[in-house]
Design an enzyme around this catalytic site. Structure first.
Site, PDB file in Angstrom:
ATOM      1  N   GLY A  12      -1.743 -45.212 -33.137  1.00 21.91           N
ATOM      2  CA  GLY A  12      -0.940 -44.018 -32.891  1.00 21.91           C
ATOM      3  C   GLY A  12      -0.883 -43.023 -34.034  1.00 21.91           C
ATOM      4  N   SER A  13      -1.945 -42.964 -34.838  1.00 20.29           N
ATOM      5  CA  SER A  13      -1.902 -41.970 -35.927  1.00 20.29           C
ATOM      6  C   SER A  13      -1.900 -40.551 -35.360  1.00 20.29           C
ATOM      7  CB  SER A  13      -3.060 -42.179 -36.912  1.00 20.29           C
ATOM      8  OG  SER A  13      -4.295 -41.909 -36.309  1.00 20.29           O
ATOM      9  N   ASN A  14      -2.585 -40.331 -34.249  1.00 22.65           N
ATOM     10  CA  ASN A  14      -2.531 -39.009 -33.604  1.00 22.65           C
ATOM     11  C   ASN A  14      -1.131 -38.733 -33.058  1.00 22.65           C
ATOM     12  OD1 ASN A  14      -5.228 -37.500 -33.367  1.00 22.65           O
ATOM     13  ND2 ASN A  14      -5.788 -39.632 -33.037  1.00 22.65           N
ATOM     14  N   LEU A  84      -5.897 -46.770 -23.559  1.00 22.92           N
ATOM     15  CA  LEU A  84      -7.138 -47.447 -23.172  1.00 22.92           C
ATOM     16  C   LEU A  84      -7.219 -47.925 -21.723  1.00 22.92           C
ATOM     17  CD1 LEU A  84      -7.899 -49.422 -26.461  1.00 22.92           C
ATOM     18  CD2 LEU A  84      -8.858 -47.240 -25.683  1.00 22.92           C
ATOM     19  N   ILE A  87      -6.220 -44.613 -15.860  1.00 24.01           N
ATOM     20  CA  ILE A  87      -5.014 -43.989 -15.299  1.00 24.01           C
ATOM     21  C   ILE A  87      -5.133 -43.967 -13.771  1.00 24.01           C
ATOM     22  CG2 ILE A  87      -3.574 -41.904 -15.284  1.00 24.01           C
ATOM     23  CD1 ILE A  87      -3.799 -42.555 -18.080  1.00 24.01           C
ATOM     24  N   ASN A 101      -6.447 -35.311 -22.807  1.00 19.14           N
ATOM     25  CA  ASN A 101      -6.976 -36.463 -23.549  1.00 19.14           C
ATOM     26  C   ASN A 101      -7.748 -35.980 -24.772  1.00 19.14           C
ATOM     27  OD1 ASN A 101      -7.709 -39.249 -23.997  1.00 19.14           O
ATOM     28  ND2 ASN A 101      -9.735 -38.793 -23.179  1.00 19.14           N
ATOM     29  N   HIS A 103     -10.995 -37.160 -27.112  1.00 19.83           N
ATOM     30  CA  HIS A 103     -12.118 -38.091 -27.149  1.00 19.83           C
ATOM     31  C   HIS A 103     -12.823 -37.938 -28.503  1.00 19.83           C
ATOM     32  CE1 HIS A 103     -15.078 -40.732 -25.349  1.00 19.83           C
ATOM     33  NE2 HIS A 103     -15.992 -40.009 -25.953  1.00 19.83           N
ATOM     34  N   GLU A 173      -9.218 -34.913 -35.705  1.00 19.42           N
ATOM     35  CA  GLU A 173      -8.185 -35.106 -34.671  1.00 19.42           C
ATOM     36  C   GLU A 173      -6.815 -34.732 -35.208  1.00 19.42           C
ATOM     37  OE1 GLU A 173     -10.073 -38.568 -31.876  1.00 19.42           O
ATOM     38  OE2 GLU A 173      -8.758 -39.231 -33.481  1.00 19.42           O
TER      39      GLU A 173
HETATM   40  C1  GRF Z   1      -8.658 -41.611 -31.470  1.00 18.25           C
HETATM   41  O1  GRF Z   1      -9.845 -41.653 -32.188  1.00 18.25           O
HETATM   42  C2  GRF Z   1      -8.845 -40.946 -30.146  1.00 18.25           C
HETATM   43  O2  GRF Z   1      -9.882 -40.024 -30.122  1.00 18.25           O
HETATM   44  C3  GRF Z   1      -9.196 -42.075 -29.240  1.00 18.25           C
HETATM   45  O3  GRF Z   1      -8.437 -43.144 -29.709  1.00 18.25           O
HETATM   46  C4  GRF Z   1      -8.191 -42.998 -31.098  1.00 18.25           C
HETATM   47  C5  GRF Z   1      -6.731 -43.219 -31.337  1.00 18.25           C
HETATM   48  O4  GRF Z   1      -6.434 -43.311 -32.687  1.00 18.25           O
HETATM   49  N1  GRF Z   1      -9.034 -41.689 -27.873  1.00 18.25           N
HETATM   50  P1  GRF Z   1      -4.940 -43.396 -33.174  1.00 18.25           P
HETATM   51  O5  GRF Z   1      -4.272 -44.559 -32.457  1.00 18.25           O
HETATM   52  O6  GRF Z   1      -4.273 -42.098 -32.845  1.00 18.25           O
HETATM   53  O7  GRF Z   1      -4.995 -43.638 -34.656  1.00 18.25           O
END
Ligand code: GRF
Length: 185
Positions: A12-14, A84, A87, A101, A103, A173
């Site tokens: 969940g770093s994003n 993952l 859906i 999403n 990617h 990202e």
């Molecule tokens: C990201 O690289 C995103 O593109 C992919 O899953 C990864 C999630 O990374 N769909 P994080 O959990 O946000 O670190």
């Protein structure tokens, strides 16, 4: 206020960057972080930002439990950030043009079944590509084929490994995903 739910299965770093970005927003509220993994680190990150969390099993997802929750919470936009599971179509149809999403490659390259996480970066390395990047796109019923909203690229050199490629992609990202969401909602 637009109410956003983030779905994530892992670190969940994003998600964290998104929660940070909208922390003091008067237009966007990150109203929910939902995960199919009860021990996903994304849930700890959400607690830090005092964002409510929700967990569900694959079976519950298929039974429509998450859709129900999103409707109860009056969610306007659904953001997939490392989610993952497939859906269910009903869920996609409940958020037409309102599900996004990210990617970790330049779609349409390296999309589709099995192309997630390190598999993507290994494939980029194996092909000897000189660039890779990120794609932010709308989700429709066809895997990784929704309308592309934003792409950003980074170079890949012969010295790069799948791990260093992953780090470059993650940096892109983190830099772009929150502001692209902000420009959409
Ligand atoms: C990201 O690289 C995103 O593109 C992919 O899953 C990864 C999630 O990374 N769909 P994080 O959990 O946000 O670190």
């Amino acid at each position: 206020m637009k109410r956003i739910a983030i779905l994530a299965s892992g670190s969940g770093s994003n998600a964290e960057k998104i929660m940070e970005y909208f922390q003091d927003s008067t237009k966007v509220e990150i109203a929910l972080v939902a995960s199919n993994k009860a021990d996903a680190f994304v849930l700890s990150r959400a607690k830090k930002f005092e964002v409510p969390t929700f967990t569900f099993s694959k079976k519950e997802l298929e039974e429509g439990i998450l859709l129900e929750k999103l409707q109860t919470e009056k969610i306007d936009w659904v953001i997939l950030a490392g989610f993952l599971l497939k859906i269910p179509v009903d869920l996609i149809r409940a958020f037409p043009e309102h599900m996004v999403n990210i990617h970790p490659a330049l779609l349409p390259n390296y999309g589709g079944k099995g192309m997630y996480g390190s598999h993507v970066h290994e494939a980029v390395k194996a092909a000897g590509d000189t660039e890779t990047g990120i794609t932010i796109h709308l989700v429709n019923e066809h895997y990784d084929e929704g309308k592309i909203i934003f792409q950003a690229a980074t170079t890949v050199s012969t010295d790069d490994t799948p791990e260093t490629i992953a780090a470059k992609v993650h940096a892109l990202e983190h830099r772009y995903f929150p502001e692209v969401i902000g420009s959409l909602v």
